[in-house]
Scaffold this motif. Structure first.
Motif, mmCIF file in Angstrom:
data_model
loop_
_atom_site.group_PDB
_atom_site.id
_atom_site.type_symbol
_atom_site.label_atom_id
_atom_site.label_comp_id
_atom_site.label_asym_id
_atom_site.label_seq_id
_atom_site.Cartn_x
_atom_site.Cartn_y
_atom_site.Cartn_z
ATOM 1 N N GLU A 9 202.752 -5.532 33.735
ATOM 2 C CA GLU A 9 201.547 -4.956 34.430
ATOM 3 C C GLU A 9 200.838 -6.244 35.494
ATOM 4 O O GLU A 9 200.851 -7.490 35.130
ATOM 5 N N GLY A 10 200.236 -5.929 36.511
ATOM 6 C CA GLY A 10 199.487 -6.754 37.447
ATOM 7 C C GLY A 10 199.227 -6.178 38.650
ATOM 8 O O GLY A 10 199.677 -4.937 39.001
ATOM 9 N N GLY A 11 198.218 -6.705 39.205
ATOM 10 C CA GLY A 11 197.961 -6.286 40.693
ATOM 11 C C GLY A 11 199.003 -6.411 41.866
ATOM 12 O O GLY A 11 199.980 -7.219 41.321
ATOM 13 N N ASP A 12 198.836 -5.939 42.850
ATOM 14 C CA ASP A 12 199.666 -6.242 43.845
ATOM 15 C C ASP A 12 199.839 -7.832 44.469
ATOM 16 O O ASP A 12 198.762 -8.346 44.555
ATOM 17 N N GLY A 13 200.963 -8.154 44.558
ATOM 18 C CA GLY A 13 201.051 -9.731 44.857
ATOM 19 C C GLY A 13 201.141 -10.634 43.742
ATOM 20 O O GLY A 13 201.417 -11.740 43.867
ATOM 21 N N GLY A 140 197.158 -12.714 45.955
ATOM 22 C CA GLY A 140 198.013 -11.892 45.706
ATOM 23 C C GLY A 140 198.289 -11.366 47.136
ATOM 24 O O GLY A 140 199.636 -11.245 47.471
ATOM 25 N N PHE A 141 197.467 -10.828 47.840
ATOM 26 C CA PHE A 141 197.728 -10.413 49.244
ATOM 27 C C PHE A 141 198.210 -11.484 50.179
ATOM 28 O O PHE A 141 199.000 -11.418 51.170
ATOM 29 N N ALA A 142 197.636 -12.744 49.951
ATOM 30 C CA ALA A 142 198.232 -13.876 50.872
ATOM 31 C C ALA A 142 199.485 -14.164 50.440
ATOM 32 O O ALA A 142 200.465 -14.529 51.560
ATOM 33 N N THR A 147 205.519 -13.060 52.720
ATOM 34 C CA THR A 147 206.917 -12.536 52.461
ATOM 35 C C THR A 147 207.692 -12.077 53.595
ATOM 36 O O THR A 147 206.756 -10.878 54.104
ATOM 37 N N ALA A 148 208.546 -12.202 53.999
ATOM 38 C CA ALA A 148 209.281 -11.786 55.342
ATOM 39 C C ALA A 148 209.773 -10.522 54.908
ATOM 40 O O ALA A 148 210.182 -10.021 54.134
ATOM 41 N N GLY A 149 209.417 -9.724 56.025
ATOM 42 C CA GLY A 149 209.746 -8.005 55.954
ATOM 43 C C GLY A 149 208.717 -7.227 55.030
ATOM 44 O O GLY A 149 208.964 -5.907 55.136
ATOM 45 N N HIS A 150 207.800 -7.736 54.483
ATOM 46 C CA HIS A 150 207.218 -6.698 53.485
ATOM 47 C C HIS A 150 206.308 -6.162 54.327
ATOM 48 O O HIS A 150 205.385 -6.321 55.026
ATOM 49 N N VAL A 151 206.134 -4.703 53.985
ATOM 50 C CA VAL A 151 205.413 -3.711 54.550
ATOM 51 C C VAL A 151 204.719 -2.985 53.418
ATOM 52 O O VAL A 151 204.873 -2.568 52.514
ATOM 53 N N PRO A 152 202.968 -2.970 53.726
ATOM 54 C CA PRO A 152 202.313 -2.594 52.791
ATOM 55 C C PRO A 152 202.496 -1.260 52.516
ATOM 56 O O PRO A 152 202.621 -0.401 53.266
ATOM 57 N N MET A 157 197.362 -0.820 50.859
ATOM 58 C CA MET A 157 196.535 -0.591 51.833
ATOM 59 C C MET A 157 194.993 -0.221 51.491
ATOM 60 O O MET A 157 194.252 -0.603 52.297
ATOM 61 N N GLU A 158 194.601 -0.211 50.229
ATOM 62 C CA GLU A 158 193.463 -0.112 49.656
ATOM 63 C C GLU A 158 192.646 -1.406 49.773
ATOM 64 O O GLU A 158 193.218 -2.575 50.004
ATOM 65 N N ASP A 159 191.320 -1.396 50.024
ATOM 66 C CA ASP A 159 190.616 -2.596 50.418
ATOM 67 C C ASP A 159 190.595 -3.494 48.865
ATOM 68 O O ASP A 159 190.697 -3.276 48.079
ATOM 69 N N LEU A 160 189.939 -4.836 49.231
ATOM 70 C CA LEU A 160 189.668 -5.722 48.328
ATOM 71 C C LEU A 160 188.958 -5.262 47.133
ATOM 72 O O LEU A 160 188.938 -5.588 46.071
ATOM 73 N N VAL A 161 187.851 -4.529 47.515
ATOM 74 C CA VAL A 161 186.833 -4.076 46.573
ATOM 75 C C VAL A 161 187.486 -3.131 45.602
ATOM 76 O O VAL A 161 187.528 -3.287 44.249
#
Length: 216
Positions: A9-13, A140-142, A147-152, A157-161
């Motif tokens: 488990e874990g957040g995006d990135g 994580g977002f950084a 990452t080349a070619g990564h499309v969210p 796409m949700e905000d940092l909050v």
């Protein structure tokens, strides 16, 4: 021999998907019978759900619809893949499981945790070991941006909050179930994370009794 279920488990990135694949490969190299799956996915229904919930075009998807779609895909994956593998004594590595619904739709979306918990309890399956790859959402977002070619996708796409709430939700789950959870600093080099996951999995899998699951 009963099987053993490991969830990541874990957040995006956080590197969760990469680490799940590395863990499965490393366990196979140790001679263990491994089945690797992802959520949502792994079945025809699951892959169809994946297309819906991650599609940025579905930005009007209701939170409860989202939660039910993820849970439906999970139920099908359990029936078709995970439970049969566990019944054959396999070690199953899954990229996400029920805790993702509690973290994302519960902590993130604000849906009632008790109801979400009951939805997952109906599935009658609980991982033997859960890794939380913990990382600050900004980091994580950084990482993803580099990452080349990564499309969210839609969730990314949700905000940092939102993603901070998800991270806190995961940390709360880990604190509430310390025997099952193992929290890993996902900001470490990937090789260090992979080594920790393999070491802990081998240690836990060699303990008995195995499995906290039902074929019902």
């Amino acid at each position: 021999m009963r099987g053993f279920l490991v969830s990541l488990e874990g957040g995006d990135g956080s590197g969760k998907t990469t680490q799940a694949a590395r863990l499965a490969q490393a366990l196979e190299a140790e001679g263990l019978p491994v089945v690797a799956v992802r959520e949502p996915g792994g079945t025809r229904l699951g892959e169809a759900v994946r297309q819906i919930v991650l599609d940025v075009g579905h930005d009007d998807l209701a939170a409860w619809a989202e939660a039910n779609l993820y849970t439906a895909a999970r139920a099908q994956l359990l029936r078709e893949v995970i439970l049969p593998a566990l019944a054959r004594g396999k070690l199953v590595v899954t990229d996400r499981f029920a805790d993702s619904t509690l973290a994302y739709q519960g902590a993130g979306r604000g849906l009632e945790m008790a109801v979400l918990g009951m939805m997952q309890a109906v599935l009658k399956v609980r991982p033997d070991l859960t890794f939380l790859l913990d990382i600050e959402p900004e980091a994580g977002f950084a990482r993803q941006a580099g990452t080349a070619g990564h499309v969210p996708d839609r969730m990314e796409m949700e905000d940092l909050v939102f993603h901070r709430r998800v991270r806190q939700g995961y940390l709360d789950l880990a604190r509430g179930d310390p025997e099952r959870y193992h929290v890993v600093d996902a900001a470490q080099p990937a090789a260090a994370v992979a080594a920790e996951l393999l070491r802990v999995t081998m240690d836990r899998a060699n303990r008995g009794p195995r499995g906290s699951w039902s074929a019902g």
